[in-house]
Write a protein that holds these residues in place. Structure first.
Motif, PDB file in Angstrom:
ATOM      1  N   ASP A  52      34.709  47.974  44.226  1.00  0.00           N
ATOM      2  CA  ASP A  52      34.591  48.897  45.836  1.00  0.00           C
ATOM      3  C   ASP A  52      35.191  49.855  45.543  1.00  0.00           C
ATOM      4  N   GLY A  53      34.975  50.634  44.241  1.00  0.00           N
ATOM      5  CA  GLY A  53      35.616  51.908  43.984  1.00  0.00           C
ATOM      6  C   GLY A  53      37.094  51.951  44.020  1.00  0.00           C
ATOM      7  N   LYS A  54      37.788  50.644  43.935  1.00  0.00           N
ATOM      8  CA  LYS A  54      39.349  50.865  43.876  1.00  0.00           C
ATOM      9  C   LYS A  54      39.619  50.154  42.430  1.00  0.00           C
ATOM     10  N   ILE A  55      40.461  50.947  41.846  1.00  0.00           N
ATOM     11  CA  ILE A  55      40.877  50.507  40.539  1.00  0.00           C
ATOM     12  C   ILE A  55      41.790  49.234  40.640  1.00  0.00           C
ATOM     13  N   LEU A  56      41.575  48.119  39.966  1.00  0.00           N
ATOM     14  CA  LEU A  56      42.263  46.846  40.166  1.00  0.00           C
ATOM     15  C   LEU A  56      42.956  46.481  38.950  1.00  0.00           C
ATOM     16  N   ALA A  57      42.496  47.298  37.709  1.00  0.00           N
ATOM     17  CA  ALA A  57      42.694  46.489  36.502  1.00  0.00           C
ATOM     18  C   ALA A  57      42.523  47.788  35.425  1.00  0.00           C
ATOM     19  N   SER A  58      43.437  47.444  34.193  1.00  0.00           N
ATOM     20  CA  SER A  58      43.347  48.452  33.077  1.00  0.00           C
ATOM     21  C   SER A  58      43.632  47.695  31.809  1.00  0.00           C
ATOM     22  N   VAL A  59      43.416  48.407  30.742  1.00  0.00           N
ATOM     23  CA  VAL A  59      43.684  48.028  29.326  1.00  0.00           C
ATOM     24  C   VAL A  59      43.245  49.245  28.601  1.00  0.00           C
ATOM     25  N   MET A  60      44.575  49.384  27.715  1.00  0.00           N
ATOM     26  CA  MET A  60      44.160  50.424  26.579  1.00  0.00           C
ATOM     27  C   MET A  60      44.023  49.428  25.284  1.00  0.00           C
ATOM     28  N   VAL A  61      42.895  49.793  24.611  1.00  0.00           N
ATOM     29  CA  VAL A  61      42.637  49.106  23.483  1.00  0.00           C
ATOM     30  C   VAL A  61      42.710  50.072  22.233  1.00  0.00           C
ATOM     31  N   GLY A  62      43.292  49.489  21.151  1.00  0.00           N
ATOM     32  CA  GLY A  62      43.423  50.178  19.868  1.00  0.00           C
ATOM     33  C   GLY A  62      42.795  49.645  18.659  1.00  0.00           C
ATOM     34  N   TYR A  63      42.370  50.251  17.875  1.00  0.00           N
ATOM     35  CA  TYR A  63      41.662  49.840  16.509  1.00  0.00           C
ATOM     36  C   TYR A  63      41.901  51.078  15.315  1.00  0.00           C
ATOM     37  N   GLU A  64      42.587  50.647  14.329  1.00  0.00           N
ATOM     38  CA  GLU A  64      42.679  51.564  13.298  1.00  0.00           C
ATOM     39  C   GLU A  64      41.902  51.193  12.247  1.00  0.00           C
ATOM     40  N   GLY A  65      41.069  50.241  12.091  1.00  0.00           N
ATOM     41  CA  GLY A  65      40.590  49.469  11.003  1.00  0.00           C
ATOM     42  C   GLY A  65      41.256  48.356  10.411  1.00  0.00           C
ATOM     43  N   HIS A  66      42.269  48.101  10.893  1.00  0.00           N
ATOM     44  CA  HIS A  66      42.945  46.773  10.163  1.00  0.00           C
ATOM     45  C   HIS A  66      43.045  45.751  11.259  1.00  0.00           C
ATOM     46  N   ARG A  67      43.864  46.310  12.832  1.00  0.00           N
ATOM     47  CA  ARG A  67      44.167  45.339  13.719  1.00  0.00           C
ATOM     48  C   ARG A  67      43.665  45.998  14.649  1.00  0.00           C
ATOM     49  N   GLY A  68      43.315  45.294  15.807  1.00  0.00           N
ATOM     50  CA  GLY A  68      43.072  45.681  17.197  1.00  0.00           C
ATOM     51  C   GLY A  68      44.394  45.613  17.631  1.00  0.00           C
ATOM     52  N   TRP A  69      44.627  46.440  18.828  1.00  0.00           N
ATOM     53  CA  TRP A  69      45.914  46.482  19.503  1.00  0.00           C
ATOM     54  C   TRP A  69      45.437  46.499  21.078  1.00  0.00           C
ATOM     55  N   ILE A  70      46.290  45.724  22.113  1.00  0.00           N
ATOM     56  CA  ILE A  70      46.255  45.824  23.403  1.00  0.00           C
ATOM     57  C   ILE A  70      47.522  46.453  23.861  1.00  0.00           C
ATOM     58  N   ASN A  71      47.347  47.202  25.000  1.00  0.00           N
ATOM     59  CA  ASN A  71      48.461  47.876  25.549  1.00  0.00           C
ATOM     60  C   ASN A  71      48.171  48.019  27.047  1.00  0.00           C
ATOM     61  N   TYR A  72      48.697  48.178  27.927  1.00  0.00           N
ATOM     62  CA  TYR A  72      48.730  48.324  29.404  1.00  0.00           C
ATOM     63  C   TYR A  72      47.761  47.369  29.891  1.00  0.00           C
ATOM     64  N   LEU A  73      47.489  46.365  29.655  1.00  0.00           N
ATOM     65  CA  LEU A  73      46.633  45.304  30.470  1.00  0.00           C
ATOM     66  C   LEU A  73      47.417  45.139  31.757  1.00  0.00           C
ATOM     67  N   ALA A  74      46.772  45.588  32.800  1.00  0.00           N
ATOM     68  CA  ALA A  74      47.325  45.501  34.133  1.00  0.00           C
ATOM     69  C   ALA A  74      46.508  44.868  35.129  1.00  0.00           C
ATOM     70  N   VAL A  75      46.895  44.002  36.254  1.00  0.00           N
ATOM     71  CA  VAL A  75      45.807  43.739  36.961  1.00  0.00           C
ATOM     72  C   VAL A  75      46.772  43.839  38.275  1.00  0.00           C
ATOM     73  N   SER A  76      46.331  44.445  39.397  1.00  0.00           N
ATOM     74  CA  SER A  76      46.993  44.834  40.700  1.00  0.00           C
ATOM     75  C   SER A  76      47.472  43.368  41.191  1.00  0.00           C
ATOM     76  N   PRO A  77      48.999  43.436  41.541  1.00  0.00           N
ATOM     77  CA  PRO A  77      49.448  42.099  42.079  1.00  0.00           C
ATOM     78  C   PRO A  77      48.642  41.557  43.278  1.00  0.00           C
ATOM     79  N   ASP A  78      48.056  42.211  44.031  1.00  0.00           N
ATOM     80  CA  ASP A  78      47.264  41.717  45.181  1.00  0.00           C
ATOM     81  C   ASP A  78      46.025  40.869  44.661  1.00  0.00           C
ATOM     82  N   HIS A  79      45.686  41.205  43.328  1.00  0.00           N
ATOM     83  CA  HIS A  79      44.293  40.736  42.755  1.00  0.00           C
ATOM     84  C   HIS A  79      44.447  39.699  41.701  1.00  0.00           C
ATOM     85  N   GLN A  80      45.858  39.298  41.351  1.00  0.00           N
ATOM     86  CA  GLN A  80      45.804  38.439  40.165  1.00  0.00           C
ATOM     87  C   GLN A  80      45.387  37.141  40.284  1.00  0.00           C
ATOM     88  N   ARG A  81      45.301  36.285  39.312  1.00  0.00           N
ATOM     89  CA  ARG A  81      44.835  34.944  39.442  1.00  0.00           C
ATOM     90  C   ARG A  81      43.487  34.883  40.033  1.00  0.00           C
TER      91      ARG A  81
END
Length: 143
Positions: A52-81
């Protein structure tokens, strides 16, 4: 169900507030600088989840050719589970697989037992490694 899309600059304030509510901000990391840095390196892998136009989650994904990385995975506390974290990770994994990424790494603070349980539930295992780091640039304290 979340609508997952790439981050846009207009999302900045909402994403930083999400990170604040999820206790992801740390004095040594200026969130504005982190967002700016990500925009310069595979900005297409910085994702937000909205409903509904409201940001409830985020994730920063990285990849440098060897490994992927996950940073800043977040879900609004009101919308978790509600499966939103899983949806964000499924999309991150899908995008990394399409790049040919063979493995994903991520870091979780040892005190964050709920997040460790979440990752274990979706198939992540603790590697027998020690995480090391060195700051090359010192950010101002987070606002």
């Amino acid at each position: 169900m979340l609508h997952i899309r790439p981050f846009e600059s207009r999302d900045t304030e909402a994403v930083i507030e999400l990170w604040r509510r999820c206790d992801l901000l740390r004095p040594q990391n200026d969130p504005l600088k982190d967002i700016s840095r990500k925009g310069k390196v595979r900005g297409d892998l910085f994702l937000v989840g909205e409903n509904d136009g409201k940001i409830l989650a985020s994730v920063m994904v990285g990849y440098e050719g060897h490994r992927g990385w996950i940073n800043y995975l977040a879900v609004s506390p009101d919308h978790q589970r509600r499966g939103y974290g899983r949806q964000m990770m499924d999309e991150a994994e899908r995008r990394l697989r399409s790049e040919g990424c063979p493995k994903i790494n991520l870091q979780v603070r040892t005190s964050n037992l709920a997040v460790l349980a979440f990752y274990k539930a979706i198939g992540y295992l603790q590697d027998d490694v020690v995480s090391l780091g060195k700051r090359l640039e010192h950010d101002r304290p987070a606002r």
